[in-house]
Design an enzyme around this catalytic site. Structure first.
Site, mmCIF file in Angstrom:
data_model
loop_
_atom_site.group_PDB
_atom_site.id
_atom_site.type_symbol
_atom_site.label_atom_id
_atom_site.label_comp_id
_atom_site.label_asym_id
_atom_site.label_seq_id
_atom_site.Cartn_x
_atom_site.Cartn_y
_atom_site.Cartn_z
ATOM 1 N N TYR A 187 0.830 -1.207 0.000
ATOM 2 C CA TYR A 187 0.000 0.000 0.000
ATOM 3 C C TYR A 187 0.865 1.258 0.000
ATOM 4 C CZ TYR A 187 -4.309 -2.633 1.053
ATOM 5 O OH TYR A 187 -5.390 -3.481 1.009
ATOM 6 N N LEU A 230 -18.560 0.810 1.039
ATOM 7 C CA LEU A 230 -19.252 1.944 0.420
ATOM 8 C C LEU A 230 -19.254 1.847 -1.105
ATOM 9 C CD1 LEU A 230 -17.905 4.879 2.623
ATOM 10 C CD2 LEU A 230 -19.939 3.473 2.948
ATOM 11 N N GLY A 231 -18.839 0.693 -1.625
ATOM 12 C CA GLY A 231 -18.799 0.545 -3.076
ATOM 13 C C GLY A 231 -17.884 1.562 -3.721
ATOM 14 N N GLY A 289 -17.321 4.511 -2.760
ATOM 15 C CA GLY A 289 -17.893 5.853 -2.689
ATOM 16 C C GLY A 289 -19.168 6.002 -3.480
ATOM 17 N N SER A 300 -22.336 10.416 -10.430
ATOM 18 C CA SER A 300 -23.564 10.601 -11.206
ATOM 19 C C SER A 300 -23.396 9.940 -12.575
ATOM 20 C CB SER A 300 -23.845 12.093 -11.375
ATOM 21 O OG SER A 300 -22.845 12.691 -12.212
#
Length: 356
Positions: free
Chosen positions: A64, A218-219, A221, A228
């Site tokens: 990471y 949270l997928g 975000g 959208s």
């Protein structure tokens, strides 16, 4: 209904006796080496917010932010090391030019663990994961290598991530038959936009004694309402993850179905007077196989909001709406075996038989 009151409401990790917090702090966002993480000061604030509330379960990986995540975490954890359960991972290449710096084989396993111990500045790894199956190394090489590290004291517990259910079952069975250290944790993507793991991985984990740690609850975000239609993407190139939006695009979840699910999350959140993030995390906590969803905040505000999920109570009607909006299509063999005709063929017509 589901409700967990605090980070000190500990849960057992799979078949082990190890107690961990019901939310885990992910640190892939610690360090700015990848261009979108938290700097040292913000990472410190996130770490303190989690630990000061009683959180004890922290997740990282050898690769990471090019190793910065482990180094930063090691500094933060030093003064409270014995209060914390530190989990890290091996598999991913540490040097793209070295073919043996990645993979599941013993060579990479030993070298990665040595690197993690240095970077974390610690004498042991509390939980070590196979980060992903490489579809190359033999299962006995992996499990024997992991067992040797446990026997040496460098590693205490074992887990696996991002691996097919049939392979995890093979690894666990092999360990049990040989008297090697078993797997106690399964880290997989699980959220309202990724429920296909309910077909095989979650039932396998429950049957074989692995506690489930969902990543990206949270997928990425999406479930927060961040994206959208203008953001929809099916990009899948090797370089797509050069920014945070690219990381999400690389998962394949930036599609209209995910946005529709996010709308339902938003409706439930508005009704409860809580954030969308809190609803999404609370939903993952409702599954009986889940031990501790992994939070991946980049700011203190995000971390504090996510921790508030422990106070959210989802009623049966809320759960039903969220489940209906996100239900995965059934797959074979359950698609066939679960149908009335097949059930009658298996069990006959006796009303006393519990068919499911």
């Amino acid at each position: 209904m589901t409700s967990t009151t605090s980070l000190t409401h500990h849960r057992l990790l799979g078949r082990s006796g190890l107690r961990v917090s019901p939310l885990s702090l992910g640190t892939m966002t610690f360090g700015s080496d990848w261009g979108w993480g938290a700097d040292d000061a913000e990472a410190q604030r996130i770490f303190d917010a989690y630990v000061d509330r009683g959180g004890n379960f922290i997740d990282t990986s050898v690769n990471y932010t090019n190793g910065a995540s482990e180094k930063i975490l090691g500094r933060f954890a030093k003064a409270r090391r014995d209060q914390l359960v530190l989990a890290t991972k091996y598999t991913m290449a540490r040097d793209p030019a070295n073919i043996n710096s990645g993979g599941n084989h013993r060579y990479n396993l030993v070298r990665s663990v040595e690197t993690s111990l240095r970077q974390l500045d610690t004498d042991r790894i509390d939980l070590l994961y196979v980060h992903a199956w490489d579809f190359t190394t033999r299962p006995d090489e992996v499990m024997r290598g992991l067992d040797d590290l446990v026997r040496s004291g460098k590693v205490l517990y074992l887990g696996v991530c991002n691996t097919p259910a049939w392979r995890v079952a093979e690894l666990q069975t092999l360990a049990d038959l040989r008297g090697w250290s078993p797997l106690v944790a399964l880290q997989i993507e699980y959220s309202l936009v990724e429920r296909t793991v309910e077909h095989e991985l979650l039932p396998m984990a429950q049957a074989m004694g692995l506690g489930v740690l969902p990543w990206s609850p949270l997928g990425g975000g999406i479930l927060t309402g961040k994206y959208s239609r203008a953001d929809l993407s099916d990009e899948n190139g090797a370089d797509v993850a050069s920014d945070r939006k690219g990381v999400i695009a690389s998962t394949g979840h930036l599609n209209q179905r995910s946005l529709d699910i996010a709308d339902v999350v938003g409706s439930v959140a508005d009704e409860l007077g809580v954030s969308r993030s809190q609803v999404a995390i609370a939903w993952t906590l409702a599954h009986p196989a889940v031990v501790s969803p992994i939070l991946g905040a980049r700011t203190l505000a995000q971390a504090e909001d996510n921790l508030g999920a422990l106070d959210v109570v989802l009623g049966d009607e809320h759960l039903a709406r969220l489940n209906a909006a996100s239900a995965p299509a059934p797959i074979f063999p359950d698609r066939f075996i679960g149908r009335p005709m097949a059930q009658q063929l298996i069990f006959g017509t006796s009303p006393l038989v519990d068919r499911r």
